[in-house]
Design an enzyme around this catalytic site. Sequence first.
Site, mmCIF file in Angstrom:
data_model
loop_
_atom_site.group_PDB
_atom_site.id
_atom_site.type_symbol
_atom_site.label_atom_id
_atom_site.label_comp_id
_atom_site.label_asym_id
_atom_site.label_seq_id
_atom_site.Cartn_x
_atom_site.Cartn_y
_atom_site.Cartn_z
ATOM 1 N N ARG A 1 13.358 4.501 12.440
ATOM 2 C CA ARG A 1 12.209 5.257 12.284
ATOM 3 C C ARG A 1 11.154 5.093 13.519
ATOM 4 O O ARG A 1 11.771 4.641 14.716
ATOM 5 C CB ARG A 1 11.296 5.096 10.982
ATOM 6 C CG ARG A 1 12.121 5.240 9.813
ATOM 7 C CD ARG A 1 11.374 5.151 8.657
ATOM 8 N NE ARG A 1 10.033 6.059 8.436
ATOM 9 C CZ ARG A 1 9.118 5.908 7.610
ATOM 10 N NH1 ARG A 1 9.313 4.779 6.653
ATOM 11 N NH2 ARG A 1 8.276 6.630 7.790
ATOM 12 N N GLU B 1 12.624 -9.479 2.102
ATOM 13 C CA GLU B 1 11.980 -8.342 2.541
ATOM 14 C C GLU B 1 12.839 -7.018 2.117
ATOM 15 O O GLU B 1 13.944 -7.167 2.254
ATOM 16 C CB GLU B 1 11.848 -8.684 4.113
ATOM 17 C CG GLU B 1 11.176 -7.238 4.782
ATOM 18 C CD GLU B 1 10.952 -7.455 6.191
ATOM 19 O OE1 GLU B 1 11.225 -8.200 6.729
ATOM 20 O OE2 GLU B 1 10.623 -6.313 6.775
ATOM 21 N N ALA C 1 3.160 -1.089 4.712
ATOM 22 C CA ALA C 1 2.759 -1.071 6.147
ATOM 23 C C ALA C 1 2.365 -2.385 6.661
ATOM 24 O O ALA C 1 2.338 -2.757 7.850
ATOM 25 C CB ALA C 1 1.492 0.124 6.128
ATOM 26 N N ARG D 1 5.021 11.054 -2.492
ATOM 27 C CA ARG D 1 4.654 10.614 -1.212
ATOM 28 C C ARG D 1 6.161 10.804 -0.003
ATOM 29 O O ARG D 1 6.946 10.161 -0.399
ATOM 30 C CB ARG D 1 4.602 9.298 -0.984
ATOM 31 C CG ARG D 1 4.406 8.679 0.338
ATOM 32 C CD ARG D 1 4.202 7.113 0.306
ATOM 33 N NE ARG D 1 3.941 6.601 1.855
ATOM 34 C CZ ARG D 1 4.232 5.537 2.195
ATOM 35 N NH1 ARG D 1 4.673 4.528 1.195
ATOM 36 N NH2 ARG D 1 3.892 4.996 3.308
ATOM 37 N N ASN E 1 8.144 -5.681 -1.000
ATOM 38 C CA ASN E 1 7.909 -4.247 -0.091
ATOM 39 C C ASN E 1 6.450 -4.570 0.307
ATOM 40 O O ASN E 1 5.617 -3.916 -0.368
ATOM 41 C CB ASN E 1 8.614 -3.012 -0.754
ATOM 42 C CG ASN E 1 8.252 -1.868 0.208
ATOM 43 O OD1 ASN E 1 7.978 -2.077 1.373
ATOM 44 N ND2 ASN E 1 8.889 -0.801 -0.272
ATOM 45 N N TYR F 1 11.246 9.010 1.257
ATOM 46 C CA TYR F 1 11.116 7.671 0.243
ATOM 47 C C TYR F 1 11.674 8.152 -0.686
ATOM 48 O O TYR F 1 11.780 7.482 -1.842
ATOM 49 C CB TYR F 1 9.613 7.164 0.175
ATOM 50 C CG TYR F 1 8.951 6.787 1.457
ATOM 51 C CD1 TYR F 1 9.643 5.833 2.056
ATOM 52 C CD2 TYR F 1 7.890 7.430 2.040
ATOM 53 C CE1 TYR F 1 8.768 4.831 3.045
ATOM 54 C CE2 TYR F 1 7.217 6.925 3.070
ATOM 55 C CZ TYR F 1 7.872 5.699 3.634
ATOM 56 O OH TYR F 1 6.918 5.112 4.733
ATOM 57 N N PRO G 1 0.596 -1.295 0.134
ATOM 58 C CA PRO G 1 0.146 -0.085 -0.066
ATOM 59 C C PRO G 1 0.954 1.202 0.012
ATOM 60 O O PRO G 1 1.739 1.352 0.796
ATOM 61 C CB PRO G 1 -0.651 -0.007 1.219
ATOM 62 C CG PRO G 1 -0.073 -1.136 2.304
ATOM 63 C CD PRO G 1 0.587 -1.994 1.175
ATOM 64 N N ASN G 2 0.358 2.240 -0.942
ATOM 65 C CA ASN G 2 0.775 3.613 -0.826
ATOM 66 C C ASN G 2 2.100 3.824 -1.582
ATOM 67 O O ASN G 2 2.592 4.765 -1.912
ATOM 68 C CB ASN G 2 1.009 4.383 0.506
ATOM 69 C CG ASN G 2 -0.405 4.249 1.344
ATOM 70 O OD1 ASN G 2 -1.113 4.802 0.793
ATOM 71 N ND2 ASN G 2 -0.264 3.815 2.678
ATOM 72 N N HIS H 1 4.507 -4.383 8.963
ATOM 73 C CA HIS H 1 4.331 -4.423 10.532
ATOM 74 C C HIS H 1 3.068 -4.958 11.232
ATOM 75 O O HIS H 1 3.004 -5.071 12.530
ATOM 76 C CB HIS H 1 4.323 -2.862 10.906
ATOM 77 C CG HIS H 1 5.342 -2.388 10.191
ATOM 78 N ND1 HIS H 1 6.844 -2.406 10.227
ATOM 79 C CD2 HIS H 1 5.264 -1.235 9.386
ATOM 80 C CE1 HIS H 1 7.469 -1.800 9.470
ATOM 81 N NE2 HIS H 1 6.579 -0.650 8.766
ATOM 82 N N HIS I 1 12.766 -2.546 2.050
ATOM 83 C CA HIS I 1 12.309 -1.488 2.421
ATOM 84 C C HIS I 1 13.187 -0.439 1.912
ATOM 85 O O HIS I 1 14.199 -0.154 1.827
ATOM 86 C CB HIS I 1 12.263 -1.192 3.986
ATOM 87 C CG HIS I 1 11.143 -2.343 4.486
ATOM 88 N ND1 HIS I 1 9.946 -2.231 4.628
ATOM 89 C CD2 HIS I 1 11.642 -3.144 5.082
ATOM 90 C CE1 HIS I 1 9.400 -3.157 5.047
ATOM 91 N NE2 HIS I 1 10.493 -4.196 5.661
HETATM 92 C C1 DQA Z 1 8.217 1.144 3.828
HETATM 93 C C2 DQA Z 1 8.297 1.145 5.361
HETATM 94 C C3 DQA Z 1 7.188 0.935 5.761
HETATM 95 O O1 DQA Z 1 7.173 1.229 7.374
HETATM 96 C C4 DQA Z 1 6.122 1.924 5.362
HETATM 97 O O2 DQA Z 1 4.795 1.703 5.903
HETATM 98 C C5 DQA Z 1 6.088 2.044 3.967
HETATM 99 C C6 DQA Z 1 7.087 1.717 3.046
HETATM 100 C C7 DQA Z 1 9.567 1.486 3.061
HETATM 101 O O3 DQA Z 1 9.739 1.021 1.920
HETATM 102 O O4 DQA Z 1 10.274 2.186 3.928
HETATM 103 O O5 DQA Z 1 4.960 2.372 3.318
HETATM 104 O O6 DQA Z 1 8.201 -0.175 3.508
#
Ligand code: DQA
Length: 145
Positions: A106, A97, A76, A17, A73, A22, A9-10, A79, A99
């Site tokens: 963070r 995994e 959110a 964003r 990736n 990011y 997501p996102n 978590h 990020h």
């Molecule tokens: C993320 C880190 C996550 O905590 C966050 O919710 C994201 C992006 C990253 O790529 O840094 O949406 O996965």
Amino acid sequence: MKILFLNGPNLNLLGTRQPEIYGRDTLASIETSVRERAQALGVSVEFRQTNDEGQLVSWIQEARGTAQAIALNAAAYTHTSIALRDAISAVGVPVVELHLSNIHARESFRHHSMIAPVCRGQISGFGAFSYILALEAAVNVCKTA
Ligand code: DQA
């Protein structure tokens, strides 16, 4: 060899964003860089993004027999998602995994990854380059399997 890149997501909003966290690369430009590196390595990649947890679960399930490794990736859902963790455990396809940001540097709620124990390893904090590192790691995992 096919490496499946799954984005949660996102991540469709990358570029605009929170660029201070990011970066300014879009997901499309990251995909282009990954494809260039994949070509040099002689592997194929598939790149997908969804905002839906269930869709990620379905894609992980479908990877069995169609991809040799997954670079994930989960954003959110990293978590929170027991469903993603169970899917990774169930299919037996190796997962890297990844990020963009360093989740350990963070907010404390980002320090815990629900999926980390069932992934082969974690790449976190290198911005868009995390995707290239994840590709390299995934290819290496397949070659040494
Ligand atoms: C993320 C880190 C996550 O905590 C966050 O919710 C994201 C992006 C990253 O790529 O840094 O949406 O996965």
